[in-house]
Design a protein around this motif. Structure first.
Motif, mmCIF file in Angstrom:
data_model
loop_
_atom_site.group_PDB
_atom_site.id
_atom_site.type_symbol
_atom_site.label_atom_id
_atom_site.label_comp_id
_atom_site.label_asym_id
_atom_site.label_seq_id
_atom_site.Cartn_x
_atom_site.Cartn_y
_atom_site.Cartn_z
ATOM 1 N N ASP A 86 6.425 0.110 8.552
ATOM 2 C CA ASP A 86 5.478 -0.808 9.183
ATOM 3 C C ASP A 86 4.657 -1.597 8.155
ATOM 4 O O ASP A 86 3.820 -2.425 8.524
ATOM 5 C CB ASP A 86 4.544 -0.051 10.156
ATOM 6 N N HIS A 87 4.920 -1.358 6.871
ATOM 7 C CA HIS A 87 4.227 -2.095 5.798
ATOM 8 C C HIS A 87 5.219 -2.896 4.949
ATOM 9 O O HIS A 87 4.848 -3.865 4.310
ATOM 10 C CB HIS A 87 3.442 -1.128 4.904
ATOM 11 N N THR A 88 6.486 -2.459 4.969
ATOM 12 C CA THR A 88 7.497 -3.125 4.120
ATOM 13 C C THR A 88 8.394 -4.076 4.918
ATOM 14 O O THR A 88 9.321 -4.647 4.354
ATOM 15 C CB THR A 88 8.454 -2.083 3.486
ATOM 16 N N GLY B 214 -4.741 -0.814 7.667
ATOM 17 C CA GLY B 214 -3.488 -1.303 8.244
ATOM 18 C C GLY B 214 -3.421 -1.071 9.751
ATOM 19 O O GLY B 214 -2.648 -1.734 10.445
ATOM 20 N N HIS B 215 -4.236 -0.136 10.236
ATOM 21 C CA HIS B 215 -4.094 0.273 11.635
ATOM 22 C C HIS B 215 -5.400 0.318 12.426
ATOM 23 O O HIS B 215 -5.607 1.186 13.284
ATOM 24 C CB HIS B 215 -3.396 1.634 11.687
ATOM 25 N N LEU B 216 -6.287 -0.605 12.124
ATOM 26 C CA LEU B 216 -7.554 -0.715 12.857
ATOM 27 C C LEU B 216 -7.968 -2.180 12.833
ATOM 28 O O LEU B 216 -7.759 -2.845 11.815
ATOM 29 C CB LEU B 216 -8.635 0.132 12.148
ATOM 30 N N THR C 193 0.840 -1.212 0.000
ATOM 31 C CA THR C 193 0.000 0.000 0.000
ATOM 32 C C THR C 193 0.870 1.257 0.000
ATOM 33 O O THR C 193 0.475 2.276 -0.547
ATOM 34 C CB THR C 193 -0.948 0.055 1.200
ATOM 35 N N HIS C 194 2.049 1.186 0.622
ATOM 36 C CA HIS C 194 3.025 2.279 0.568
ATOM 37 C C HIS C 194 4.298 1.812 1.258
ATOM 38 O O HIS C 194 4.304 0.803 1.962
ATOM 39 C CB HIS C 194 2.504 3.583 1.170
ATOM 40 N N ASP C 195 5.386 2.553 1.029
ATOM 41 C CA ASP C 195 6.690 2.047 1.456
ATOM 42 C C ASP C 195 7.102 2.557 2.836
ATOM 43 O O ASP C 195 8.287 2.820 3.072
ATOM 44 C CB ASP C 195 7.767 2.375 0.412
ATOM 45 N N ALA D 201 -4.863 1.137 3.650
ATOM 46 C CA ALA D 201 -3.526 1.610 4.072
ATOM 47 C C ALA D 201 -3.624 2.196 5.494
ATOM 48 O O ALA D 201 -4.202 1.563 6.365
ATOM 49 C CB ALA D 201 -2.953 2.581 3.049
ATOM 50 N N ASP D 202 -3.144 3.417 5.717
ATOM 51 C CA ASP D 202 -3.164 3.989 7.079
ATOM 52 C C ASP D 202 -4.502 4.653 7.421
ATOM 53 O O ASP D 202 -4.750 5.008 8.586
ATOM 54 C CB ASP D 202 -2.067 5.054 7.224
ATOM 55 N N PHE D 203 -5.337 4.846 6.397
ATOM 56 C CA PHE D 203 -6.628 5.520 6.587
ATOM 57 C C PHE D 203 -7.545 4.652 7.465
ATOM 58 O O PHE D 203 -7.490 3.425 7.384
ATOM 59 C CB PHE D 203 -7.254 5.734 5.210
HETATM 60 FE FE LIG Z 1 1.240 2.571 8.526
#
Ligand SMILES: [Fe+2]
Ligand SMILES: [Fe+2]
Length: 264
Positions: free
Chosen positions: A76-78, A220-222, A71-73, A157-159
């Protein structure tokens, strides 16, 4: 790292929690779409490498993994991306070009295994139609969430992230007030630019998600949430006019260290 859990017949959650001292916990989730051409969405935290790989391998054979959608670099995702590409020889990486180029400054991303996508693009992976959507809030310009047409899940993603008081399996398990407070403060902390955006413009971006009307919010965060999109968007509409959150300073760090020492 917790055990994987099956949210739907073909979607797995690979859940973890990161403690935020003095504030609570932030979920750090990856997901597996275990369809005809399996898609791993994000790759967890590097500090949990062995646990993450074990969790993933408990639900699939890495030989069968066809896609990793980043989702992005952000770290915490890579966290386990390089290792997964090494151990999953048939997997290709789907990501925004900026994310790939930036990662290439740190490790040799195999460019012949990469597929570049921009927000607004769609891709068919096996029997699955996936749309790349940049969410209304993003802390990284390379962010591409996913709308999965067949499950009506939005991998955001982080949303929709929230710092919550305790580790929970589902968003519904978190008291509504705590969830709203945690979602607003995460949105403000992770996207300080949102306070420079007019409420009208931001509401227009939220409206696009309301019209998409995802049944599942897989952030990613819920913890996973079902049937909550409209409620969460109402909460997030308050963010531009909410007081900006100031991240903890050195005095706060010293207090945290003293508390840790006291406990030890
Ligand atoms: Fe994140
Ligand atoms: Fe991020």
């Amino acid at each position: 790292m917790d055990k994987p859990s099956q949210l739907m017949p073909d979607i797995w959650l690979l859940p973890s929690y990161f403690p935020i001292p003095g504030a609570g916990f932030l979920a750090v989730n990856a997901f597996l779409i275990s369809s005809e051409e399996p898609v791993l969405v994000d790759t967890g935290m590097g500090m949990e490498r062995e646990d993450f790989l074990q969790a993933l391998e408990s639900v699939m054979d890495l030989e069968d993994l066809k896609w990793v959608w980043l989702t992005h670099d952000d770290a915490d995702h890579t966290g386990n991306l390089q290792t997964i590409l090494e151990r999953a020889p048939n997997a290709r990486l789907v990501a925004n070009s900026l994310a790939v180029l930036r990662m290439s400054s740190a490790w040799p991303v195999p460019m012949d295994r990469v597929h570049w996508l921009n927000s607004g693009d769609r891709i068919r992976l096996g029997s699955r139609d996936l749309a790349a959507i940049r969410p209304p809030l993003f802390d990284n310009p390379a962010t591409i969430g996913i709308y999965d047409v067949s499950s009506q899940a939005f991998f955001a993603a982080d949303f929709f992230g929230a710092i919550i008081p305790s580790q929970s399996k589902r968003a519904e398990d978190v008291p509504e007030e705590d969830l709203a407070r945690g979602m607003i403060s995460w949105a403000s902390t992770d996207n300080p630019w949102v306070h420079m955006v007019g409420e009208g413009e931001f509401a227009g971006e939220l409206e696009k998600i309301r019209q998409l009307s995802p049944e599942w919010i897989l952030s990613g965060h819920l913890p996973p949430a079902q049937g909550k999109t409209d409620r969460f968007l109402e909460v997030l509409a308050q963010v531009p006019s909410s007081p900006p959150v100031c991240p903890p300073d050195q005095a706060a760090l010293e207090q945290i260290l003293a508390q840790m020492k006291g406990r030890g």
